[in-house]
Design a protein around this motif. Sequence first.
Motif, PDB file in Angstrom:
ATOM      1  N   ARG A 159      -5.481  -0.800  -5.536  1.00 31.55           N
ATOM      2  CA  ARG A 159      -6.483   0.076  -6.150  1.00 31.55           C
ATOM      3  C   ARG A 159      -6.546   1.450  -5.489  1.00 31.55           C
ATOM      4  O   ARG A 159      -6.737   2.459  -6.166  1.00 31.55           O
ATOM      5  CB  ARG A 159      -7.859  -0.598  -6.095  1.00 31.55           C
ATOM      6  CG  ARG A 159      -8.926   0.143  -6.898  1.00 31.55           C
ATOM      7  CD  ARG A 159     -10.227  -0.625  -6.894  1.00 31.55           C
ATOM      8  NE  ARG A 159     -11.248   0.054  -7.644  1.00 31.55           N
ATOM      9  CZ  ARG A 159     -11.430  -0.063  -8.961  1.00 31.55           C
ATOM     10  NH1 ARG A 159     -10.636  -0.849  -9.661  1.00 31.55           N
ATOM     11  NH2 ARG A 159     -12.393   0.597  -9.581  1.00 31.55           N
ATOM     12  N   GLU A 160      -6.372   1.496  -4.173  1.00 32.89           N
ATOM     13  CA  GLU A 160      -6.611   2.741  -3.457  1.00 32.89           C
ATOM     14  C   GLU A 160      -5.697   3.876  -3.916  1.00 32.89           C
ATOM     15  O   GLU A 160      -6.134   5.012  -4.093  1.00 32.89           O
ATOM     16  CB  GLU A 160      -6.476   2.530  -1.952  1.00 32.89           C
ATOM     17  CG  GLU A 160      -7.700   1.863  -1.349  1.00 32.89           C
ATOM     18  CD  GLU A 160      -7.598   1.705   0.151  1.00 32.89           C
ATOM     19  OE1 GLU A 160      -6.484   1.869   0.701  1.00 32.89           O
ATOM     20  OE2 GLU A 160      -8.633   1.422   0.781  1.00 32.89           O
ATOM     21  N   GLN A 163      -6.670   4.953  -7.425  1.00 30.62           N
ATOM     22  CA  GLN A 163      -8.025   5.492  -7.484  1.00 30.62           C
ATOM     23  C   GLN A 163      -8.056   6.955  -7.063  1.00 30.62           C
ATOM     24  O   GLN A 163      -8.738   7.773  -7.683  1.00 30.62           O
ATOM     25  CB  GLN A 163      -8.960   4.671  -6.594  1.00 30.62           C
ATOM     26  CG  GLN A 163     -10.436   4.988  -6.820  1.00 30.62           C
ATOM     27  CD  GLN A 163     -11.329   3.902  -6.253  1.00 30.62           C
ATOM     28  OE1 GLN A 163     -10.954   3.206  -5.315  1.00 30.62           O
ATOM     29  NE2 GLN A 163     -12.493   3.731  -6.834  1.00 30.62           N
ATOM     30  N   SER A 203       0.831  -1.205   0.000  1.00 32.33           N
ATOM     31  CA  SER A 203       0.000   0.000   0.000  1.00 32.33           C
ATOM     32  C   SER A 203       0.863   1.251   0.000  1.00 32.33           C
ATOM     33  O   SER A 203       0.582   2.221  -0.713  1.00 32.33           O
ATOM     34  CB  SER A 203      -0.913   0.016   1.234  1.00 32.33           C
ATOM     35  OG  SER A 203      -1.783  -1.076   1.229  1.00 32.33           O
ATOM     36  N   GLN A 248      -6.033  -6.471  -3.813  1.00 35.42           N
ATOM     37  CA  GLN A 248      -6.790  -5.622  -4.725  1.00 35.42           C
ATOM     38  C   GLN A 248      -7.045  -4.258  -4.095  1.00 35.42           C
ATOM     39  O   GLN A 248      -6.897  -3.213  -4.739  1.00 35.42           O
ATOM     40  CB  GLN A 248      -8.119  -6.281  -5.087  1.00 35.42           C
ATOM     41  CG  GLN A 248      -8.955  -5.450  -6.069  1.00 35.42           C
ATOM     42  CD  GLN A 248     -10.326  -6.060  -6.291  1.00 35.42           C
ATOM     43  OE1 GLN A 248     -10.977  -6.499  -5.357  1.00 35.42           O
ATOM     44  NE2 GLN A 248     -10.760  -6.078  -7.543  1.00 35.42           N
ATOM     45  N   LYS A 249      -7.417  -4.263  -2.817  1.00 33.14           N
ATOM     46  CA  LYS A 249      -7.688  -3.006  -2.119  1.00 33.14           C
ATOM     47  C   LYS A 249      -6.420  -2.159  -2.029  1.00 33.14           C
ATOM     48  O   LYS A 249      -6.441  -0.950  -2.280  1.00 33.14           O
ATOM     49  CB  LYS A 249      -8.223  -3.301  -0.718  1.00 33.14           C
ATOM     50  CG  LYS A 249      -8.590  -2.062   0.095  1.00 33.14           C
ATOM     51  CD  LYS A 249      -9.229  -2.486   1.414  1.00 33.14           C
ATOM     52  CE  LYS A 249      -9.698  -1.263   2.210  1.00 33.14           C
ATOM     53  NZ  LYS A 249      -8.575  -0.465   2.723  1.00 33.14           N
ATOM     54  N   ASP A 288     -15.517   4.205 -12.313  1.00 33.96           N
ATOM     55  CA  ASP A 288     -14.849   2.898 -12.361  1.00 33.96           C
ATOM     56  C   ASP A 288     -14.291   2.619 -13.744  1.00 33.96           C
ATOM     57  O   ASP A 288     -13.166   2.116 -13.893  1.00 33.96           O
ATOM     58  CB  ASP A 288     -15.823   1.786 -11.957  1.00 33.96           C
ATOM     59  CG  ASP A 288     -16.116   1.778 -10.467  1.00 33.96           C
ATOM     60  OD1 ASP A 288     -15.272   2.286  -9.705  1.00 33.96           O
ATOM     61  OD2 ASP A 288     -17.184   1.283 -10.076  1.00 33.96           O
ATOM     62  N   GLU A 317      -8.444 -10.244  -1.844  1.00 34.97           N
ATOM     63  CA  GLU A 317      -9.224  -9.060  -1.507  1.00 34.97           C
ATOM     64  C   GLU A 317      -8.330  -7.942  -0.978  1.00 34.97           C
ATOM     65  O   GLU A 317      -8.461  -6.775  -1.372  1.00 34.97           O
ATOM     66  CB  GLU A 317     -10.287  -9.416  -0.460  1.00 34.97           C
ATOM     67  CG  GLU A 317     -11.160  -8.233  -0.055  1.00 34.97           C
ATOM     68  CD  GLU A 317     -12.195  -8.609   0.990  1.00 34.97           C
ATOM     69  OE1 GLU A 317     -12.924  -7.707   1.434  1.00 34.97           O
ATOM     70  OE2 GLU A 317     -12.276  -9.801   1.359  1.00 34.97           O
ATOM     71  N   ALA A 318      -7.413  -8.299  -0.088  1.00 31.21           N
ATOM     72  CA  ALA A 318      -6.538  -7.286   0.508  1.00 31.21           C
ATOM     73  C   ALA A 318      -5.582  -6.701  -0.527  1.00 31.21           C
ATOM     74  O   ALA A 318      -5.305  -5.494  -0.523  1.00 31.21           O
ATOM     75  CB  ALA A 318      -5.757  -7.894   1.670  1.00 31.21           C
TER      76      ALA A 318
END
Length: 207
Positions: A139-140, A143, A78, A135-136, A166, A132-133
């Motif tokens: 993406r953040e 984004q 991240s 991708q988050k 999106d 899931e983690a």
Amino acid sequence: MTTNADDTRTPRRRAPAGAAVLREDVTEAIRSAVFGELAAVGYARMSIEGIARRAGVGKTAVYRRWRSKLHLVLDLVSAVAVQGLPAPDTGSLEGDLRLLYEVTARALRHPVAGQIIPDLQAEAARSPEIAEALQKALREGQQGAASGIVAAAAARGEVRGDLDEDLALDLISGPLYWHSVVVRAPKPPASYLPSLARATAAALRAL
């Protein structure tokens, strides 16, 4: 034998009872050790014990900061994903996209992208939690930057105000990620990023 270089003391002030004072130099040593361990053994074989040994600290120092190796690695991913991403303000959609692509291209050549993210993607195929983690985390960062570019372009009248955010994010982030991380193509020629910015801007205007 390693010692727990983490601390619960400060020279002049005492922490509140029960609180741990987390030294930043220890935190940075652990982060550096994670990169080394991932490069050496990969995510599946990486362990908190190995990270602590490489960092020269005790396992407790790691667990005070992150509750598992997954959370530790995703924290680093991240940080790299958002590190240095600009809030472009060049005055044009194409200019903003080009600046974003220049910074993102450098980030995607970072060891995290080149070695660690593909390794985590392989693990994600076996673990919904990691998928899931990851991708988050990925993406953040993109984004936030992409949303700012689209909002500024809408305010200037370059794109529709009701643009599908999106879809816009996919158009902005997808090609460079595909080229650098999925295909792992060599560094593109100097003309590639300006051409990509021009093509993406045209696609966004057409939506």
